[in-house]
Motif scaffolding. Structure first.
Motif, PDB file in Angstrom:
ATOM      1  N   PHE A 149       0.828  -1.203   0.000  1.00 33.63           N
ATOM      2  CA  PHE A 149       0.000   0.000   0.000  1.00 33.63           C
ATOM      3  C   PHE A 149       0.864   1.256   0.000  1.00 33.63           C
ATOM      4  CE2 PHE A 149      -2.549   3.238   2.266  1.00 33.63           C
ATOM      5  CZ  PHE A 149      -3.647   3.275   1.433  1.00 33.63           C
ATOM      6  N   HIS A 150       1.914   1.271   0.831  1.00 38.26           N
ATOM      7  CA  HIS A 150       2.773   2.449   0.939  1.00 38.26           C
ATOM      8  C   HIS A 150       3.577   2.703  -0.336  1.00 38.26           C
ATOM      9  CE1 HIS A 150       1.566   2.703   4.993  1.00 38.26           C
ATOM     10  NE2 HIS A 150       2.439   1.871   5.523  1.00 38.26           N
ATOM     11  N   THR A 151       3.852   1.677  -1.103  1.00 41.47           N
ATOM     12  CA  THR A 151       4.666   1.844  -2.317  1.00 41.47           C
ATOM     13  C   THR A 151       3.825   1.857  -3.589  1.00 41.47           C
ATOM     14  OG1 THR A 151       5.071  -0.561  -2.414  1.00 41.47           O
ATOM     15  CG2 THR A 151       6.694   0.783  -1.257  1.00 41.47           C
ATOM     16  N   SER A 152       2.496   1.923  -3.444  1.00 43.93           N
ATOM     17  CA  SER A 152       1.632   1.890  -4.633  1.00 43.93           C
ATOM     18  C   SER A 152       1.620   3.213  -5.384  1.00 43.93           C
ATOM     19  CB  SER A 152       0.199   1.509  -4.231  1.00 43.93           C
ATOM     20  OG  SER A 152      -0.358   2.483  -3.354  1.00 43.93           O
ATOM     21  N   SER A 153       1.902   4.322  -4.691  1.00 41.89           N
ATOM     22  CA  SER A 153       1.920   5.625  -5.359  1.00 41.89           C
ATOM     23  C   SER A 153       3.122   5.721  -6.299  1.00 41.89           C
ATOM     24  CB  SER A 153       1.993   6.752  -4.328  1.00 41.89           C
ATOM     25  OG  SER A 153       2.128   8.009  -4.965  1.00 41.89           O
ATOM     26  N   LYS A 154       2.943   6.401  -7.418  1.00 45.82           N
ATOM     27  CA  LYS A 154       4.031   6.580  -8.380  1.00 45.82           C
ATOM     28  C   LYS A 154       4.993   7.687  -7.944  1.00 45.82           C
ATOM     29  CE  LYS A 154       1.424   4.919 -12.381  1.00 45.82           C
ATOM     30  NZ  LYS A 154       0.920   5.248 -13.737  1.00 45.82           N
ATOM     31  N   SER A 155       4.564   8.541  -7.018  1.00 42.99           N
ATOM     32  CA  SER A 155       5.408   9.650  -6.584  1.00 42.99           C
ATOM     33  C   SER A 155       6.035   9.369  -5.231  1.00 42.99           C
ATOM     34  CB  SER A 155       4.601  10.946  -6.506  1.00 42.99           C
ATOM     35  OG  SER A 155       3.686  10.917  -5.424  1.00 42.99           O
ATOM     36  N   ILE A 156       7.211   9.945  -4.992  1.00 45.49           N
ATOM     37  CA  ILE A 156       7.887   9.802  -3.705  1.00 45.49           C
ATOM     38  C   ILE A 156       7.050  10.447  -2.612  1.00 45.49           C
ATOM     39  CG2 ILE A 156       9.925  10.418  -2.360  1.00 45.49           C
ATOM     40  CD1 ILE A 156      11.542  10.247  -4.931  1.00 45.49           C
ATOM     41  N   ARG A 157       6.473  11.607  -2.904  1.00 42.36           N
ATOM     42  CA  ARG A 157       5.653  12.289  -1.900  1.00 42.36           C
ATOM     43  C   ARG A 157       4.455  11.438  -1.510  1.00 42.36           C
ATOM     44  NH1 ARG A 157       4.237  18.653  -1.521  1.00 42.36           N
ATOM     45  NH2 ARG A 157       6.516  18.582  -1.716  1.00 42.36           N
ATOM     46  N   GLY A 158       3.839  10.809  -2.482  1.00 40.87           N
ATOM     47  CA  GLY A 158       2.694   9.953  -2.190  1.00 40.87           C
ATOM     48  C   GLY A 158       3.067   8.793  -1.281  1.00 40.87           C
ATOM     49  N   ARG A 159       4.228   8.227  -1.519  1.00 44.35           N
ATOM     50  CA  ARG A 159       4.690   7.118  -0.685  1.00 44.35           C
ATOM     51  C   ARG A 159       5.002   7.602   0.737  1.00 44.35           C
ATOM     52  NH1 ARG A 159       8.220   3.134  -4.695  1.00 44.35           N
ATOM     53  NH2 ARG A 159       6.751   3.247  -6.439  1.00 44.35           N
ATOM     54  N   LEU A 160       5.628   8.770   0.832  1.00 44.85           N
ATOM     55  CA  LEU A 160       5.930   9.332   2.137  1.00 44.85           C
ATOM     56  C   LEU A 160       4.657   9.660   2.908  1.00 44.85           C
ATOM     57  CD1 LEU A 160       8.934  11.687   1.326  1.00 44.85           C
ATOM     58  CD2 LEU A 160       8.949   9.843   3.022  1.00 44.85           C
ATOM     59  N   ARG A 161       3.704  10.251   2.247  1.00 46.53           N
ATOM     60  CA  ARG A 161       2.451  10.619   2.924  1.00 46.53           C
ATOM     61  C   ARG A 161       1.728   9.378   3.442  1.00 46.53           C
ATOM     62  NH1 ARG A 161       0.598  15.949   1.787  1.00 46.53           N
ATOM     63  NH2 ARG A 161      -1.538  15.296   2.147  1.00 46.53           N
ATOM     64  N   SER A 162       1.725   8.318   2.631  1.00 46.50           N
ATOM     65  CA  SER A 162       1.075   7.083   3.052  1.00 46.50           C
ATOM     66  C   SER A 162       1.786   6.479   4.259  1.00 46.50           C
ATOM     67  CB  SER A 162       1.080   6.076   1.893  1.00 46.50           C
ATOM     68  OG  SER A 162       0.565   4.828   2.309  1.00 46.50           O
ATOM     69  N   TYR A 163       3.109   6.373   4.188  1.00 49.54           N
ATOM     70  CA  TYR A 163       3.871   5.756   5.275  1.00 49.54           C
ATOM     71  C   TYR A 163       3.809   6.586   6.551  1.00 49.54           C
ATOM     72  CZ  TYR A 163       7.764   3.947   8.019  1.00 49.54           C
ATOM     73  OH  TYR A 163       8.527   3.441   9.038  1.00 49.54           O
ATOM     74  N   LEU A 164       3.999   7.898   6.434  1.00 51.03           N
ATOM     75  CA  LEU A 164       4.007   8.758   7.617  1.00 51.03           C
ATOM     76  C   LEU A 164       2.616   8.872   8.237  1.00 51.03           C
ATOM     77  CD1 LEU A 164       6.450  11.562   6.392  1.00 51.03           C
ATOM     78  CD2 LEU A 164       6.948   9.641   7.942  1.00 51.03           C
ATOM     79  N   SER A 165       1.585   8.852   7.409  1.00 46.18           N
ATOM     80  CA  SER A 165       0.222   8.865   7.939  1.00 46.18           C
ATOM     81  C   SER A 165      -0.038   7.619   8.778  1.00 46.18           C
ATOM     82  CB  SER A 165      -0.799   8.948   6.797  1.00 46.18           C
ATOM     83  OG  SER A 165      -0.717  10.178   6.125  1.00 46.18           O
ATOM     84  N   TYR A 166       0.416   6.476   8.276  1.00 46.85           N
ATOM     85  CA  TYR A 166       0.238   5.231   9.024  1.00 46.85           C
ATOM     86  C   TYR A 166       1.004   5.271  10.345  1.00 46.85           C
ATOM     87  CZ  TYR A 166       0.884   0.487  10.603  1.00 46.85           C
ATOM     88  OH  TYR A 166       0.953  -0.638  11.394  1.00 46.85           O
ATOM     89  N   LEU A 170      -0.366   4.751  14.044  1.00 46.25           N
ATOM     90  CA  LEU A 170       0.215   3.698  14.872  1.00 46.25           C
ATOM     91  C   LEU A 170       0.642   4.243  16.234  1.00 46.25           C
ATOM     92  CD1 LEU A 170       1.188   0.710  14.917  1.00 46.25           C
ATOM     93  CD2 LEU A 170       3.393   1.546  14.083  1.00 46.25           C
ATOM     94  N   HIS A 171       1.249   5.436  16.252  1.00 46.99           N
ATOM     95  CA  HIS A 171       1.737   6.036  17.493  1.00 46.99           C
ATOM     96  C   HIS A 171       0.665   6.860  18.221  1.00 46.99           C
ATOM     97  CE1 HIS A 171       5.616   5.115  15.530  1.00 46.99           C
ATOM     98  NE2 HIS A 171       6.097   5.074  16.749  1.00 46.99           N
ATOM     99  N   GLY A 172      -0.449   7.114  17.543  1.00 47.56           N
ATOM    100  CA  GLY A 172      -1.490   7.928  18.156  1.00 47.56           C
ATOM    101  C   GLY A 172      -1.058   9.365  18.350  1.00 47.56           C
ATOM    102  N   SER A 173      -0.154   9.840  17.497  1.00 44.21           N
ATOM    103  CA  SER A 173       0.386  11.190  17.634  1.00 44.21           C
ATOM    104  C   SER A 173       0.935  11.649  16.287  1.00 44.21           C
ATOM    105  CB  SER A 173       1.507  11.211  18.674  1.00 44.21           C
ATOM    106  OG  SER A 173       2.172  12.465  18.682  1.00 44.21           O
ATOM    107  N   ARG A 174       0.925  12.968  16.079  1.00 44.30           N
ATOM    108  CA  ARG A 174       1.523  13.517  14.864  1.00 44.30           C
ATOM    109  C   ARG A 174       3.029  13.672  14.999  1.00 44.30           C
ATOM    110  NH1 ARG A 174      -2.540  15.484  11.640  1.00 44.30           N
ATOM    111  NH2 ARG A 174      -4.573  15.591  12.667  1.00 44.30           N
ATOM    112  N   SER A 175       3.558  13.418  16.177  1.00 48.75           N
ATOM    113  CA  SER A 175       4.993  13.488  16.425  1.00 48.75           C
ATOM    114  C   SER A 175       5.473  12.099  16.830  1.00 48.75           C
ATOM    115  CB  SER A 175       5.295  14.500  17.529  1.00 48.75           C
ATOM    116  OG  SER A 175       6.681  14.661  17.723  1.00 48.75           O
ATOM    117  N   PHE A 176       6.414  11.544  16.096  1.00 42.12           N
ATOM    118  CA  PHE A 176       6.803  10.148  16.322  1.00 42.12           C
ATOM    119  C   PHE A 176       8.176   9.881  15.712  1.00 42.12           C
ATOM    120  CE2 PHE A 176       4.185  10.703  12.558  1.00 42.12           C
ATOM    121  CZ  PHE A 176       5.003  10.206  11.559  1.00 42.12           C
ATOM    122  N   ALA A 177       8.784   8.770  16.120  1.00 41.17           N
ATOM    123  CA  ALA A 177      10.046   8.296  15.545  1.00 41.17           C
ATOM    124  C   ALA A 177       9.755   7.035  14.745  1.00 41.17           C
ATOM    125  CB  ALA A 177      11.069   8.000  16.637  1.00 41.17           C
ATOM    126  N   ILE A 178      10.364   6.911  13.578  1.00 45.80           N
ATOM    127  CA  ILE A 178      10.188   5.719  12.758  1.00 45.80           C
ATOM    128  C   ILE A 178      11.357   4.761  13.005  1.00 45.80           C
ATOM    129  CG2 ILE A 178       8.933   7.052  11.019  1.00 45.80           C
ATOM    130  CD1 ILE A 178      11.440   6.871   9.228  1.00 45.80           C
TER     131      ILE A 178
END
Length: 228
Positions: A149-166, A170-178
């Motif tokens: 799902f995270h790599t389905s977007s053709k753009s780098i931004r799309g992939r980042l938005r999908s991964y960071l949104s998840y 997952l962390h229940g916060s807009r501030s988190f460490a990956i």
């Protein structure tokens, strides 16, 4: 070093057991404990394995390398998590991935055959282990589905938005460490590291997020993601 049976009893594989029961089970399951230094390879593509690994400390990376030397990070396995269980449950199936150590790690190996078959001692833990192993396998399928799902977007931004949104969910916060450094994140999203860094820099200048090493803060007023 003594085995920490209490911590093992809290892992998903041994969920529902006591530390004393874990100690008994490890004697039955042919447990083998190994330590690895940074950069060591635990398993290679093409290997045949019969044991699953439980990370006791540190972490391991599951990677796919092609013949041209390109590497893709499929998953990062941390303390209490397992790896190689799918292959260990499929006798004779060669690994399609490498398992490498990005930092020093300690791993406990268990023979899957002893989990799936009732032992001569007829101990009562096997059914519980099998149920837990099935749960873990289902979770791994979800992990792979998320990567697709995270790599389905053709753009780098799309992939980042999908991964960071998840990650925010997952962390229940807009501030988190990956759990990835910059190169590992690029490998996970199947993009070039320089291009990824450039896109993150653009998103930061646009006020969409702030990033410091592997720590991210997503700015609510500028988000358009359907996850929020």
């Amino acid at each position: 070093m003594m085995m920490d049976y209490y911590d093992l009893s809290k892992t998903i594989l041994f969920q529902g057991t006591t530390p004393e029961e874990v100690e008994t089970m490890l004697n039955c399951l042919g447990a083998e404990r190994r330590q690895y230094a940074k950069g060591q390879m635990i398993c290679r593509t093409g290997d045949i394995v019969s044991s699953l690994g439980i990370v006791l400390s540190g972490s391991v990376l599951v990677e796919n390398d092609d013949l041209w030397g390109n590497s893709t990070v499929l998953d990062r396995i941390g303390p209490g998590q397992i790896f190689a269980e799918t292959y260990a449950c499929t006798p004779g199936e060669p690994l399609m991935v490498n398992v490498v150590v990005p930092e020093s790690a300690e791993v406990l190996f268990l023979q899957v055959g002893r989990i799936l078959e009732m032992c001569p001692n007829a101990c009562g833990y096997h059914n519980r282990l099998i149920r837990n192993l099935l749960t873990l396998s289902a979770q791994k399928n979800l992990t792979l589905s998320r990567k697709i799902f995270h790599t389905s977007s053709k753009s780098i931004r799309g992939r980042l938005r999908s991964y960071l949104s998840y990650q925010a969910i997952l962390h229940g916060s807009r501030s988190f460490a990956i759990p990835f450094d910059r190169q590992q994140l690029a490998d996970y999203l199947n993009v070039d590291r320089s291009a990824l860094s450039n896109e993150l820099s653009k998103m930061q200048k646009e006020g969409l997020l702030t990033v410091r090493k592997n720590h991210f803060t997503l700015n609510q007023e500028n988000l358009e993601s359907p996850f929020f």
